[in-house]
Design a protein around this motif. Structure first.
Motif, PDB file in Angstrom:
ATOM      1  N   LYS A   3       0.432  -0.994   0.279  1.00 60.16           N
ATOM      2  CA  LYS A   3      -0.089  -0.151  -0.171  1.00 60.16           C
ATOM      3  C   LYS A   3       0.597   0.975   0.486  1.00 60.16           C
ATOM      4  CE  LYS A   3      -4.278  -1.334   2.077  1.00 60.16           C
ATOM      5  NZ  LYS A   3      -4.598  -1.888   3.301  1.00 60.16           N
ATOM      6  N   GLU A   4       1.417   1.364   0.455  1.00 57.97           N
ATOM      7  CA  GLU A   4       2.511   2.317   1.196  1.00 57.97           C
ATOM      8  C   GLU A   4       3.419   2.786  -0.411  1.00 57.97           C
ATOM      9  OE1 GLU A   4       2.895   0.119   3.215  1.00 57.97           O
ATOM     10  OE2 GLU A   4       1.532   1.156   4.824  1.00 57.97           O
ATOM     11  N   GLN A   7       0.919   4.115  -3.255  1.00 58.81           N
ATOM     12  CA  GLN A   7       0.915   5.307  -2.793  1.00 58.81           C
ATOM     13  C   GLN A   7       1.785   6.314  -3.295  1.00 58.81           C
ATOM     14  OE1 GLN A   7       0.283   5.067   1.356  1.00 58.81           O
ATOM     15  NE2 GLN A   7      -1.806   5.132   1.156  1.00 58.81           N
ATOM     16  N   TRP A 118      -5.749  -8.259  -6.048  1.00 58.28           N
ATOM     17  CA  TRP A 118      -5.105  -7.303  -5.415  1.00 58.28           C
ATOM     18  C   TRP A 118      -5.878  -6.028  -4.604  1.00 58.28           C
ATOM     19  CZ3 TRP A 118      -0.202  -7.003  -5.997  1.00 58.28           C
ATOM     20  CH2 TRP A 118       0.822  -7.482  -7.269  1.00 58.28           C
ATOM     21  N   VAL A 122      -3.830  -4.001  -2.165  1.00 60.06           N
ATOM     22  CA  VAL A 122      -3.489  -2.692  -2.644  1.00 60.06           C
ATOM     23  C   VAL A 122      -4.756  -1.309  -2.604  1.00 60.06           C
ATOM     24  CG1 VAL A 122      -1.076  -3.229  -3.461  1.00 60.06           C
ATOM     25  CG2 VAL A 122      -3.143  -3.300  -4.887  1.00 60.06           C
ATOM     26  N   GLU A 124      -8.132  -0.555  -2.161  1.00 67.19           N
ATOM     27  CA  GLU A 124      -8.695  -0.106  -1.261  1.00 67.19           C
ATOM     28  C   GLU A 124      -8.148   0.861  -0.404  1.00 67.19           C
ATOM     29  OE1 GLU A 124     -10.422  -3.075   1.572  1.00 67.19           O
ATOM     30  OE2 GLU A 124     -11.507  -4.424   0.033  1.00 67.19           O
ATOM     31  N   ILE A 126      -7.257   3.462  -2.186  1.00 62.88           N
ATOM     32  CA  ILE A 126      -6.024   4.209  -2.551  1.00 62.88           C
ATOM     33  C   ILE A 126      -6.750   4.967  -3.955  1.00 62.88           C
ATOM     34  CG2 ILE A 126      -4.283   4.115  -4.067  1.00 62.88           C
ATOM     35  CD1 ILE A 126      -3.351   1.619  -2.145  1.00 62.88           C
TER      36      ILE A 126
END
Length: 283
Positions: A3-4, A7, A118, A122, A124, A126
């Motif tokens: 996720k990071e 972003q 995915w 990753v 949700e 974003i």
């Protein structure tokens, strides 16, 4: 962790998300190869090397490697487990399989494919504004030239994700030689690869000198140059001849999906690239 990483890319649509995920997967695969000692035998080259380590402003699809010494029996298969384990460490499931050869080739190939859903990992939170529910399974081709033309130079380049490690890469000048060989001699009949021309422009604008010796070895290896030497003027003439033979409409169509802003292509024309040839530097 994923996720990071996502972003940082700030994807605005499905294509952006897919490109970002592919690049994340490329970096994780490099980490797995590094842990297994792969870069003691091989070096990364091609568009992905330019993108990740040298700042090329376009995405790349595949991972291309060259052995440091000729080894006709080399196989990627012993490195598969290390790659899969590296992905599992960040919560990602992948499969990797060696490509079955249908003809004799000095290239050993494998395909890495994502098996993870995915959305849960990753997407949700974003990209809700884009209405994206899932991203298609991503496939990355890995290719190793087992009998490469040598004479190239390498250097160690630092990658910080998923941990800090070094990747052995071709130097920019040797990368340029490989790209110039592809641009001039890629055997695709009427098809053109706009990425070759985009990269050529990038090299010239950056002032990267072409490794003439390595270019000559590549051209001789593929039978595209009969002589024992090649001059700077002969290389320039080869490029100008190639410029006269390609469709710039086709070139633009190929590159647009890989770059963030296609307005940079407005200046592209045969004359523009011939002017770039005049600014070409050599090593």
């Amino acid at each position: 962790m994923i996720k990071e990483w996502m972003q940082e890319y700030k994807p605005g649509n499905k294509d952006d998300a897919e490109a970002a995920l592919r690049e994340i997967m490329q970096e994780v695969a490099l980490a797995g190869l590094q842990r297994a000692g792969f870069f003691e035998k091989a070096a990364l080259y091609g568009g992905t090397a330019l993108r990740i380590f040298y700042g090329l402003n376009r995405f790349s699809e595949d991972l291309d490697f060259s052995l440091l010494e000729v080894d006709a029996d080399f196989s990627l298969e012993p490195y598969f487990e290390s790659i899969v384990v590296e992905f599992k460490a960040i919560g990602m499931d992948v499969v990797i399989k060696e490509k079955k050869k249908t003809a004799l080739s000095n290239i050993d190939s494998a395909f890495l494919k994502s098996e993870t859903v995915w959305k849960e990992l990753v997407l949700e939170g974003i990209l809700p504004q884009s209405g994206i529910q899932t991203v298609p399974s991503i496939k990355i081709k890995l290719e190793v030239d087992r009998e490469p033309p040598l004479g190239f130079e390498t250097e160690e380049k630092l990658l910080l994700k998923p941990f800090s490690f070094y990747v052995k890469c071709f130097t920019l000048s040797s990368l340029f030689a490989g790209k110039m060989h592809a641009l001039l001699f890629r055997n695709w009949k009427q098809r053109v690869k706009g990425r070759d021309w985009y990269d050529f422009e990038w090299y010239v604008k950056k002032g990267v000198p072409l490794d003439l010796h390595h270019f000559l070895l590549r051209a001789k290896d593929t039978g595209n140059w009969p002589g024992e030497t090649i001059s700077q003027d002969e290389v320039r003439q080869l490029i100008n001849n190639r410029i006269d033979s390609v469709s710039f409409e086709g070139i633009r169509e190929d590159i647009v999906r890989f770059i963030p802003d296609d307005s940079v292509l407005k200046i592209w024309s045969p004359q523009y690239f011939k002017n770039l040839v005049e600014k070409l530097k050599f090593k």
